[in-house]
Design a protein around this motif. Structure first.
Motif, PDB file in Angstrom:
ATOM      1  N   ALA A  85      -1.491  11.546  20.077  1.00 19.72           N
ATOM      2  CA  ALA A  85      -2.281  10.447  20.634  1.00 19.72           C
ATOM      3  C   ALA A  85      -2.745  10.728  22.062  1.00 19.72           C
ATOM      4  N   GLY A  86      -2.022  11.580  22.766  1.00 20.33           N
ATOM      5  CA  GLY A  86      -2.403  11.919  24.129  1.00 20.33           C
ATOM      6  C   GLY A  86      -3.384  13.060  24.232  1.00 20.33           C
ATOM      7  N   GLY A  87      -3.755  13.646  23.098  1.00 17.19           N
ATOM      8  CA  GLY A  87      -4.723  14.739  23.091  1.00 17.19           C
ATOM      9  C   GLY A  87      -4.114  16.124  23.096  1.00 17.19           C
ATOM     10  N   SER A  88      -2.781  16.210  23.177  1.00 16.15           N
ATOM     11  CA  SER A  88      -2.136  17.515  23.128  1.00 16.15           C
ATOM     12  C   SER A  88      -2.072  18.002  21.676  1.00 16.15           C
ATOM     13  N   TRP A  89      -2.261  19.298  21.479  1.00 14.90           N
ATOM     14  CA  TRP A  89      -2.281  19.817  20.118  1.00 14.90           C
ATOM     15  C   TRP A  89      -1.229  20.899  19.927  1.00 14.90           C
ATOM     16  N   LYS A  90      -0.795  21.036  18.665  1.00  9.13           N
ATOM     17  CA  LYS A  90       0.128  22.112  18.328  1.00  9.13           C
ATOM     18  C   LYS A  90      -0.148  22.556  16.899  1.00  9.13           C
ATOM     19  N   THR A  91       0.115  23.826  16.643  1.00 12.23           N
ATOM     20  CA  THR A  91      -0.060  24.372  15.306  1.00 12.23           C
ATOM     21  C   THR A  91       1.190  24.065  14.487  1.00 12.23           C
ATOM     22  N   ILE A  92       1.009  23.335  13.385  1.00  8.47           N
ATOM     23  CA  ILE A  92       2.111  22.956  12.509  1.00  8.47           C
ATOM     24  C   ILE A  92       2.442  24.055  11.509  1.00  8.47           C
ATOM     25  N   ARG A  93       1.412  24.760  11.081  1.00  6.01           N
ATOM     26  CA  ARG A  93       1.612  25.766  10.025  1.00  6.01           C
ATOM     27  C   ARG A  93       0.573  26.867  10.165  1.00  6.01           C
ATOM     28  N   THR A  94       1.024  28.099  10.025  1.00  5.64           N
ATOM     29  CA  THR A  94       0.113  29.231   9.916  1.00  5.64           C
ATOM     30  C   THR A  94       0.352  29.897   8.561  1.00  5.64           C
ATOM     31  N   PHE A  95      -0.617  30.649   8.116  1.00  2.00           N
ATOM     32  CA  PHE A  95      -0.554  31.267   6.793  1.00  2.00           C
ATOM     33  C   PHE A  95      -0.702  32.765   6.951  1.00  2.00           C
ATOM     34  N   GLY A  96       0.338  33.513   6.543  1.00  8.55           N
ATOM     35  CA  GLY A  96       0.313  34.957   6.676  1.00  8.55           C
ATOM     36  C   GLY A  96       0.377  35.670   5.337  1.00  8.55           C
ATOM     37  N   TYR A  97       0.495  36.983   5.400  1.00  6.88           N
ATOM     38  CA  TYR A  97       0.504  37.795   4.183  1.00  6.88           C
ATOM     39  C   TYR A  97       1.664  37.426   3.266  1.00  6.88           C
ATOM     40  N   ASP A  98       2.838  37.187   3.841  1.00  2.22           N
ATOM     41  CA  ASP A  98       3.991  36.841   3.006  1.00  2.22           C
ATOM     42  C   ASP A  98       3.742  35.549   2.232  1.00  2.22           C
ATOM     43  N   ASP A  99       3.082  34.585   2.884  1.00  6.09           N
ATOM     44  CA  ASP A  99       2.728  33.334   2.198  1.00  6.09           C
ATOM     45  C   ASP A  99       1.761  33.604   1.045  1.00  6.09           C
ATOM     46  N   PHE A 100       0.772  34.475   1.318  1.00  5.24           N
ATOM     47  CA  PHE A 100      -0.194  34.846   0.283  1.00  5.24           C
ATOM     48  C   PHE A 100       0.513  35.511  -0.904  1.00  5.24           C
ATOM     49  N   LYS A 101       1.414  36.432  -0.602  1.00  6.76           N
ATOM     50  CA  LYS A 101       2.084  37.194  -1.653  1.00  6.76           C
ATOM     51  C   LYS A 101       2.956  36.285  -2.518  1.00  6.76           C
ATOM     52  N   GLN A 102       3.577  35.272  -1.907  1.00  6.03           N
ATOM     53  CA  GLN A 102       4.440  34.359  -2.664  1.00  6.03           C
ATOM     54  C   GLN A 102       3.655  33.515  -3.649  1.00  6.03           C
TER      55      GLN A 102
ATOM     56  N   VAL B  54       0.851  -1.190   0.000  1.00  2.00           N
ATOM     57  CA  VAL B  54       0.000   0.000   0.000  1.00  2.00           C
ATOM     58  C   VAL B  54       0.885   1.237   0.000  1.00  2.00           C
ATOM     59  N   LEU B  55       0.596   2.150  -0.924  1.00  2.00           N
ATOM     60  CA  LEU B  55       1.330   3.405  -1.060  1.00  2.00           C
ATOM     61  C   LEU B  55       0.430   4.572  -0.682  1.00  2.00           C
ATOM     62  N   LEU B  56       1.038   5.617  -0.144  1.00  3.41           N
ATOM     63  CA  LEU B  56       0.303   6.852   0.127  1.00  3.41           C
ATOM     64  C   LEU B  56       0.184   7.664  -1.155  1.00  3.41           C
ATOM     65  N   ALA B  57      -1.036   7.873  -1.636  1.00  2.00           N
ATOM     66  CA  ALA B  57      -1.265   8.765  -2.776  1.00  2.00           C
ATOM     67  C   ALA B  57      -1.293  10.195  -2.251  1.00  2.00           C
ATOM     68  N   GLN B  58      -0.220  10.925  -2.517  1.00  2.00           N
ATOM     69  CA  GLN B  58      -0.070  12.255  -1.926  1.00  2.00           C
ATOM     70  C   GLN B  58      -1.073  13.261  -2.472  1.00  2.00           C
ATOM     71  N   LYS B  59      -1.688  12.965  -3.605  1.00  2.00           N
ATOM     72  CA  LYS B  59      -2.640  13.918  -4.175  1.00  2.00           C
ATOM     73  C   LYS B  59      -3.831  14.149  -3.259  1.00  2.00           C
ATOM     74  N   ALA B  60      -4.108  13.206  -2.358  1.00  2.00           N
ATOM     75  CA  ALA B  60      -5.226  13.369  -1.431  1.00  2.00           C
ATOM     76  C   ALA B  60      -4.779  13.927  -0.087  1.00  2.00           C
ATOM     77  N   PHE B  61      -3.572  13.561   0.337  1.00  2.00           N
ATOM     78  CA  PHE B  61      -3.115  13.938   1.679  1.00  2.00           C
ATOM     79  C   PHE B  61      -1.600  14.023   1.649  1.00  2.00           C
ATOM     80  N   SER B  62      -1.068  15.223   1.753  1.00  2.00           N
ATOM     81  CA  SER B  62       0.379  15.390   1.706  1.00  2.00           C
ATOM     82  C   SER B  62       0.887  16.226   2.878  1.00  2.00           C
ATOM     83  N   MET B  63       0.291  16.030   4.034  1.00  4.32           N
ATOM     84  CA  MET B  63       0.741  16.689   5.266  1.00  4.32           C
ATOM     85  C   MET B  63       2.008  15.978   5.722  1.00  4.32           C
ATOM     86  N   TYR B  64       3.143  16.474   5.262  1.00  5.24           N
ATOM     87  CA  TYR B  64       4.383  15.708   5.387  1.00  5.24           C
ATOM     88  C   TYR B  64       4.900  15.624   6.821  1.00  5.24           C
ATOM     89  N   SER B  65       4.366  16.435   7.724  1.00  2.76           N
ATOM     90  CA  SER B  65       4.737  16.257   9.133  1.00  2.76           C
ATOM     91  C   SER B  65       4.252  14.911   9.663  1.00  2.76           C
TER      92      SER B  65
END
Length: 384
Positions: free
Chosen positions: A365-382, A44-55
């Motif tokens: 798995a323990g229920g703790s959460w963290k933000t992996i990515r945020t999107f700002g103006y510089d990201d939009f402009k690029q 079984v291979l991961l088809a990245q076109k559906a899910f490519s959250m590489y973290s």
């Protein structure tokens, strides 16, 4: 994910809009897929076109055999981030990219005899395994936009297009005909593959069943899938690949949203709740399929006391998510939670109207959460 009720602790804390992926749900799917591999001896291979959250790739890589790419950037992403085999398919490889692809991928699938004749010798000389995508011309679905076997499809070589004298060097066939379907349409398709292409199978090393298999969906006919796999193994001695995308992250993610405004009036058929998420920008399949996303603690139109059209905050008149009903009236500032929002969301979203992309949040798995990515103006402009 159908109707559901879920109010996790993290919902009150995350900033919206946000895609949220829960590790425990992802692992649930991966355990099912690993079990399939162990029982049936398939890959079984991961088809990245559906899910490519590489973290998440280090976790997924502990369960699956590799990844499947649709082009140069996905191929490089898998090469850099995902362990195991790296397969690539594209309807038309580009000369300017092919040399770089040879650095990243070990399996190349060509869409036509002309593509095979143009690029195959270079791939073989580089020690790569090569396959041909075939079109069994057997439709099992009604959505033409997602049907690779529709009459005008450009995807896969038809039997009449095969040049039998030029197949030397190919080690596999690939077909991809399903979309969010069970094992029964696969069994049907396999009959068509054998009927049309069966005489070529004994000379091959592998066959790839493609994607669109909802293997991790409740009620999926796993015994039938395993019989399909063993049929290719036992009759032809073939190694069998599957490359689902949705099955890997099915129901593993959410889209957290906030109600910005409620628009009401005596002449309106329904009140409209404007959200900080957009169908057009953040869940495009809602408009393309069309698709009604599951929403926690809601019902169909009129099922509960208060019904609303949920809409995005863009200028597109049709940026509507759908009509949902609730037990209590919606209010500005209230948070809503859409389900099954890991697949075909992050990979397809866009910044129409300058809409910011949602944060990406990971819950361990323990229920703790963290933000992996945020999107700002510089990201939009690029992106412009």
């Amino acid at each position: 994910m159908g109707a559901f009720s879920y109010r996790p602790d993290w919902l009150a804390e995350v900033t919206t809009p946000a895609y949220v992926v829960e590790e425990k749900r992802l692992v649930h799917n991966l355990e099912i897929l690993r079990g399939l591999q162990e029982r049936a001896g398939c890959y079984v291979l991961l088809a990245q076109k559906a899910f490519s959250m590489y973290s998440c790739y280090p976790l997924i890589g502990r369960y699956l055999k590799g990844a499947a790419a649709s082009g140069l950037f996905e191929a490089r992403l898998a090469y850099e981030e995902f362990p195991g085999e790296n397969h690539v398919f594209n309807p038309a490889f580009q000369e300017k990219e092919f040399a770089e692809l040879l650095k990243y991928c070990d399996h190349f699938v060509f869409n036509s005899m002309s593509q095979w004749k143009r690029f195959g010798a270079r791939a073989l000389a580089a020690g790569k395994e090569c396959g041909l995508r075939i079109n069994p011309e057997h439709s099992t679905q009604d959505h033409a936009i997602y049907d690779p076997c529709s009459p005008l499809s450009r995807l896969g070589a038809r039997l009449s297009e095969l040049d039998e004298d030029s197949l030397e060097g190919l080690s596999g066939f690939h077909f991809h005909t399903l979309c969010e379907q069970g094992a029964e349409p696969l069994a049907e398709t396999l009959e068509a593959v054998e009927e049309k292409f069966g005489r070529f199978l004994p000379r091959l090393k592998w066959i790839n069943f493609g994607g669109g298999h909802h293997i991790t969906r409740e009620g999926y006919n796993m015994p039938l899938l395993e019989r399909c796999i063993r049929r290719m193994q036992d009759r032809y001695g073939l190694k069998v690949y599957l490359e689902p995308g949705e099955a890997i992250a099915l129901d593993a993610g959410f889209l957290a949203a906030t109600v910005l405004e409620v628009i009401e009036g005596p002449e309106r058929e329904l009140p409209v709740a404007v959200l900080d998420v957009s169908a057009a920008c953040h869940m495009p399949d809602v408009l393309e399929m069309p698709y009604r996303p599951p929403l926690s603690d809601s019902g169909e139109a009129g099922e509960r006391k208060y019904s609303y059209m949920l809409a995005g905050a863009t200028c597109l008149a049709g940026d509507n998510i759908g009509v949902f009903s609730f037990d209590e009236p919606l209010k500005p500032g209230q948070k809503l939670l859409f389900g099954d929002m890991a697949i075909y969301t992050m990979v397809k979203n866009n910044t129409f109207n300058g809409m910011p992309l949602p944060d990406i949040v990971y819950v361990d798995a323990g229920g703790s959460w963290k933000t992996i990515r945020t999107f700002g103006y510089d990201d939009f402009k690029q992106r412009l």
